[in-house]
Design a protein around this motif. Sequence first.
Motif, mmCIF file in Angstrom:
data_model
loop_
_atom_site.group_PDB
_atom_site.id
_atom_site.type_symbol
_atom_site.label_atom_id
_atom_site.label_comp_id
_atom_site.label_asym_id
_atom_site.label_seq_id
_atom_site.Cartn_x
_atom_site.Cartn_y
_atom_site.Cartn_z
ATOM 1 N N ARG A 21 30.561 38.250 32.994
ATOM 2 C CA ARG A 21 30.190 37.805 34.338
ATOM 3 C C ARG A 21 31.387 37.157 35.040
ATOM 4 N N GLY A 22 32.148 36.364 34.316
ATOM 5 C CA GLY A 22 33.340 35.745 34.892
ATOM 6 C C GLY A 22 34.340 36.779 35.365
ATOM 7 N N THR A 24 33.688 40.037 36.179
ATOM 8 C CA THR A 24 33.179 40.800 37.321
ATOM 9 C C THR A 24 33.169 39.957 38.594
ATOM 10 N N ASP A 25 32.809 38.688 38.488
ATOM 11 C CA ASP A 25 32.828 37.809 39.661
ATOM 12 C C ASP A 25 34.247 37.636 40.184
ATOM 13 N N ASN A 26 35.200 37.444 39.270
ATOM 14 C CA ASN A 26 36.585 37.241 39.681
ATOM 15 C C ASN A 26 37.161 38.494 40.315
ATOM 16 N N ALA A 28 35.501 40.816 41.880
ATOM 17 C CA ALA A 28 34.859 40.991 43.187
ATOM 18 C C ALA A 28 35.459 40.062 44.237
ATOM 19 N N SER A 29 35.853 38.864 43.817
ATOM 20 C CA SER A 29 36.386 37.887 44.764
ATOM 21 C C SER A 29 37.877 38.043 45.025
#
Length: 164
Positions: A21-22, A24-26, A28-29
Amino acid sequence: PGPVIVLCNHLGFQSHADRVRGLTDNLASHAKGFEVVQIVEGGDDAIRSEGRLKNAFRAHPDAVAIYNVGAANRGVVGAMRAGLLLHPPVFIGHELTAFTWESLRAGLMTLTIDQSPELQAQFAIDVLLNHFNFAGAIQVAPPYASTVPIVLYGPENLPDKAPD
């Protein structure tokens, strides 16, 4: 930029799910051109992971990066050596071991995130001993906060010799 493949033990493991999750979130951002296209669950077994990664590489031969959140670095290198990807990928994994040291030196691995598992285990034991008032325990006190360093190793900053 391009497709990213992630290898984990199992997404049911909270630490592995958190790492995925970390990532994929990173991405995406902060890295719009990168996308996780497949998450491979290999059970931290090198042979199973290698086979499943080979299937992922066949499905995504244009993958540019692999992140192994678990312990099957041998499986990643084995799959990479099969020559199924169009270009050598960026490969990031965990822990500095004799194998990852060699993989970094050989240019197969790009980066390893070393969390000093031996020191982390010792800290956990010290916390337990302190919690149960074991005589002679190293003094750690609540709130327990680890000072064990996390070190990023690449080919440029490897120790002169491989860990034992």
